[in-house]
Write a protein that holds these residues in place. Structure first.
Motif, PDB file in Angstrom:
ATOM      1  N   THR A 248      33.109  18.391  46.544  1.00  0.00           N
ATOM      2  CA  THR A 248      34.542  18.609  46.741  1.00  0.00           C
ATOM      3  C   THR A 248      35.145  19.370  45.571  1.00  0.00           C
ATOM      4  N   ALA A 249      34.798  18.968  44.356  1.00  0.00           N
ATOM      5  CA  ALA A 249      35.325  19.653  43.173  1.00  0.00           C
ATOM      6  C   ALA A 249      34.890  21.113  43.151  1.00  0.00           C
ATOM      7  N   LYS A 250      33.630  21.354  43.497  1.00  0.00           N
ATOM      8  CA  LYS A 250      33.122  22.729  43.492  1.00  0.00           C
ATOM      9  C   LYS A 250      33.897  23.607  44.461  1.00  0.00           C
ATOM     10  N   ARG A 251      34.146  23.110  45.675  1.00  0.00           N
ATOM     11  CA  ARG A 251      34.839  23.920  46.675  1.00  0.00           C
ATOM     12  C   ARG A 251      36.317  24.102  46.285  1.00  0.00           C
ATOM     13  N   CYS A 252      36.927  23.068  45.728  1.00  0.00           N
ATOM     14  CA  CYS A 252      38.335  23.180  45.313  1.00  0.00           C
ATOM     15  C   CYS A 252      38.488  24.167  44.161  1.00  0.00           C
ATOM     16  N   ILE A 253      37.580  24.114  43.194  1.00  0.00           N
ATOM     17  CA  ILE A 253      37.643  25.049  42.071  1.00  0.00           C
ATOM     18  C   ILE A 253      37.365  26.470  42.548  1.00  0.00           C
ATOM     19  N   SER A 254      36.407  26.627  43.444  1.00  0.00           N
ATOM     20  CA  SER A 254      36.127  27.960  43.994  1.00  0.00           C
ATOM     21  C   SER A 254      37.360  28.533  44.670  1.00  0.00           C
ATOM     22  N   GLY A 255      38.015  27.726  45.499  1.00  0.00           N
ATOM     23  CA  GLY A 255      39.209  28.196  46.197  1.00  0.00           C
ATOM     24  C   GLY A 255      40.385  28.424  45.281  1.00  0.00           C
ATOM     25  N   ARG A 256      40.507  27.583  44.238  1.00  0.00           N
ATOM     26  CA  ARG A 256      41.647  27.726  43.337  1.00  0.00           C
ATOM     27  C   ARG A 256      41.508  28.948  42.432  1.00  0.00           C
ATOM     28  N   LEU A 257      40.284  29.302  42.053  1.00  0.00           N
ATOM     29  CA  LEU A 257      40.095  30.376  41.084  1.00  0.00           C
ATOM     30  C   LEU A 257      39.791  31.731  41.716  1.00  0.00           C
ATOM     31  N   ILE A 258      39.634  31.801  43.029  1.00  0.00           N
ATOM     32  CA  ILE A 258      39.447  33.099  43.649  1.00  0.00           C
ATOM     33  C   ILE A 258      40.710  33.935  43.416  1.00  0.00           C
ATOM     34  N   ASN A 259      40.507  35.146  42.943  1.00  0.00           N
ATOM     35  CA  ASN A 259      41.633  36.023  42.600  1.00  0.00           C
ATOM     36  C   ASN A 259      42.556  35.364  41.563  1.00  0.00           C
ATOM     37  N   ALA A 260      41.951  34.535  40.696  1.00  0.00           N
ATOM     38  CA  ALA A 260      42.707  33.791  39.683  1.00  0.00           C
ATOM     39  C   ALA A 260      43.845  32.980  40.299  1.00  0.00           C
ATOM     40  N   LEU A 354      58.151  21.506  37.770  1.00  0.00           N
ATOM     41  CA  LEU A 354      58.069  22.813  38.422  1.00  0.00           C
ATOM     42  C   LEU A 354      56.775  22.949  39.204  1.00  0.00           C
ATOM     43  N   LEU A 355      55.689  22.418  38.669  1.00  0.00           N
ATOM     44  CA  LEU A 355      54.400  22.515  39.352  1.00  0.00           C
ATOM     45  C   LEU A 355      54.426  21.880  40.731  1.00  0.00           C
ATOM     46  N   MET A 356      55.167  20.807  40.889  1.00  0.00           N
ATOM     47  CA  MET A 356      55.200  20.119  42.173  1.00  0.00           C
ATOM     48  C   MET A 356      56.318  20.619  43.082  1.00  0.00           C
ATOM     49  N   ARG A 357      57.204  21.431  42.554  1.00  0.00           N
ATOM     50  CA  ARG A 357      58.291  21.967  43.385  1.00  0.00           C
ATOM     51  C   ARG A 357      58.039  23.403  43.824  1.00  0.00           C
ATOM     52  N   GLU A 358      57.121  24.093  43.169  1.00  0.00           N
ATOM     53  CA  GLU A 358      56.848  25.490  43.483  1.00  0.00           C
ATOM     54  C   GLU A 358      55.380  25.680  43.841  1.00  0.00           C
ATOM     55  N   GLU A 359      55.108  26.674  44.676  1.00  0.00           N
ATOM     56  CA  GLU A 359      53.730  27.076  44.915  1.00  0.00           C
ATOM     57  C   GLU A 359      53.166  27.616  43.603  1.00  0.00           C
ATOM     58  N   VAL A 360      51.987  27.149  43.197  1.00  0.00           N
ATOM     59  CA  VAL A 360      51.446  27.524  41.897  1.00  0.00           C
ATOM     60  C   VAL A 360      51.087  29.007  41.852  1.00  0.00           C
ATOM     61  N   PHE A 361      50.282  29.458  42.776  1.00  0.00           N
ATOM     62  CA  PHE A 361      49.866  30.859  42.871  1.00  0.00           C
ATOM     63  C   PHE A 361      49.269  31.368  41.557  1.00  0.00           C
ATOM     64  N   GLY A 362      48.385  30.574  41.006  1.00  0.00           N
ATOM     65  CA  GLY A 362      47.712  30.912  39.765  1.00  0.00           C
ATOM     66  C   GLY A 362      46.557  29.962  39.541  1.00  0.00           C
ATOM     67  N   PRO A 363      45.818  30.102  38.430  1.00  0.00           N
ATOM     68  CA  PRO A 363      44.592  29.324  38.199  1.00  0.00           C
ATOM     69  C   PRO A 363      44.845  27.922  37.640  1.00  0.00           C
ATOM     70  N   ILE A 364      45.782  27.223  38.231  1.00  0.00           N
ATOM     71  CA  ILE A 364      46.131  25.860  37.818  1.00  0.00           C
ATOM     72  C   ILE A 364      45.924  24.943  39.022  1.00  0.00           C
ATOM     73  N   LEU A 365      45.073  23.931  38.862  1.00  0.00           N
ATOM     74  CA  LEU A 365      44.831  22.979  39.943  1.00  0.00           C
ATOM     75  C   LEU A 365      45.453  21.633  39.575  1.00  0.00           C
ATOM     76  N   ILE A 366      46.313  21.136  40.449  1.00  0.00           N
ATOM     77  CA  ILE A 366      46.995  19.854  40.251  1.00  0.00           C
ATOM     78  C   ILE A 366      46.146  18.746  40.877  1.00  0.00           C
TER      79      ILE A 366
END
Length: 485
Positions: A248-260, A354-366
């Motif tokens: 699960t962590a691998k797939r989440c990190i892959s999806g979160r970091l694609i295109n940063a 701000l992290l929970m009120r806005e779409e992150v759209f960057g290499p930050i995983l909550i």
């Protein structure tokens, strides 16, 4: 002066931006009516020219994309900007003939007894406007254009001003493949975008933020122009207690970091049992280090697209720290001069951050803990409906609980983002994350078509006359037959 600047200056030097845009729209609409509804061969030829463009210009596409982003791996650019176009073209060419056939339906009683025919014919709308964002301008523009072409339309594309090199490439090169009456590329900044949205298109498609979409939709409403909105939102990941945390962590990190992290369906935040957070974080760190080993640094890692978005990442993290959240930064050797931003994990930021009120759209995983799955479902349902939703776990009952009690544009189970890559699945949002579907299956063809209902009277032409006055015994018999369950 750069090429794009010259192109924008020449366009904006028009006495009236709206008039200049209207002239382009009028040209396409006039050409559409003069040529008539295009047959299969014309539509396929336009699709093929889209393919020719991306294949012949692939090196220039890579160069332009890198110029816009400062750094992005060439292999990644071809994988996400060119391959989806080619795959979509193959799917359209394979199925378009079938999509264009009339869909026969059975006439209602009593017309079905006297030879009447009823059928649906999908016909083009006319001219489709397409507005694309900066995070994938070429692929989004060409996929939408191919969908519109498959339905028989002409297309005008407004490219984001935040992708100047890519926009210039499209404006300068596409005319070698398409006459402006078929496909026109529009450059310019905010005033041009505003005027573009106000044009009386036969359909307008916008991809971008929900905030801007409200203005786009309001402008389109003044012309009663139908819209397709492909937006975004905070796409959650539900992790069940029985999930394989390493996978699960691998797939989440892959999806979160694609295109940063700059992808509209990237996993935004992970919800999992509180006792599993530490283990998940450990697996996530290991995945990031495996994806970006120290001997390669951030060579395979994309930049943040603009200076403004780069600074926004810093603001999101600063706000989270101030509110007591734990922020874990994994140093992969990101080069700030290239606007690269090291991946971060943020643990349990408060709901008002701000992290929970806005779409992150960057290499930050909550990463947020929950006590039970219903609590996690209720949390997601309290917010806006996301573009994508992900579930990891083995229990089918838990999987169906999440799917049945939530609503999102699309879902992937034990994976992230792959529903978008499936050629037969339509792609689109719901509520705050969008309106209407395109891309997969025949969704784009239907989105940019009018389903025209056609009735042909049969051999007994007086059958409808039974309802004509003066009313007497005939209509009494018809009513007696019909007024029952």
């Amino acid at each position: 002066m750069s090429t794009v600047a010259a192109s924008q200056s020449s366009f904006c030097a028009e006495a009236d931006v709206a008039s200049a845009l209207m002239a382009r729209l009028s040209l396409q609409r006039r050409s559409f009516h003069e040529a008539g509804i295009p047959d299969l061969s014309v539509r396929l030829n336009r699709i093929e020219r889209c393919v020719d463009f991306v294949l012949e210009q692939q090196d220039a596409i890579v160069e332009a994309t890198i110029a816009d982003w400062k750094h992005k791996p060439a292999a990644f650019i071809k994988a996400v900007e060119i391959i989806p176009i080619l795959n979509h073209a193959k799917h359209i060419k394979k199925h378009l003939k079938g999509w264009m056939k009339d869909h026969k339906v059975t006439p209602d009683f009593p017309f079905n007894l006297v030879g009447a025919k009823t059928y649906i014919r999908h016909q083009p709308l006319g001219v489709v406007g397409v507005m694309v964002p900066w995070n994938g301008p070429l692929a989004m523009a060409m996929v939408a254009a191919m969908d519109a072409f498959s339905a028989g339309n002409r297309v005008m594309v407004k490219v984001s001003e935040f992708s100047p090199a890519t926009a210039a490439l499209m404006a300068e090169t596409l005319p070698k493949y398409f006459d402006e009456s078929e496909l026109a590329v529009v450059l310019g900044e905010v005033e041009v975008s505003k005027a573009f949205a106000e044009l009386p298109f036969d359909h307008l498609m916008y991809t971008g933020s929900a905030g801007t979409a409200k203005h786009i939709m309001a402008a389109a409403a003044r012309n009663l122009t139908p819209v397709t909105l492909e937006l975004g939102g905070k796409s959650p990941v539900f992790v069940a207690a029985d999930a394989d945390l390493a996978y699960t962590a691998k797939r989440c990190i892959s999806g979160r970091l694609i295109n940063a992290g700059q992808a509209c369906i990237g996993p935004d935040y992970v919800l999992l049992p509180g006792d599993n957070i530490a283990a998940f974080v450990g697996h996530a760190k290991a995945c990031i280090n495996a994806f970006f080993p120290s001997d390669r640094g951030a060579e395979d890692y994309a930049s943040i697209a603009t200076d403004g978005h780069f600074q926004r990442m810093h603001r999101l993290l600063a706000d989270a720290r101030e509110r007591g959240a734990e922020v874990i930064t994994i140093d992969i050797g990101a080069d700030e001069s290239l606007r690269q931003f090291n991946p971060c994990l943020v643990i349990n930021p408060p709901a008002d951050s701000l992290l929970m009120r806005e779409e992150v759209f960057g290499p930050i995983l909550i990463i947020k803990g929950y006590q039970n799955m219903q609590e996690a479902i209720d949390y997601v349902n309290a917010g806006e409906r996301p573009l994508a939703l992900y579930y990891f776990g083995k229990d089918k009952q838990g999987q169906q609980q999440v799917i049945n009690q939530t609503l999102s544009g699309g879902v992937a189970v034990n994976e992230v983002m792959m529903h978008l890559s499936q050629s037969r699945l339509p792609f689109g949002g719901v509520g705050h994350s969008g309106m209407g579907s395109y891309w997969g299956g025949d969704a784009g063809f239907k989105r940019f078509s009018h389903a025209r209902s056609i009735f042909e009277q049969g051999w007994y032409r007086d059958i409808a006359g039974m309802m004509d006055p003066p009313f007497g015994s005939t209509i009494a018999k018809v009513l007696k037959m019909q007024l029952k369950k």
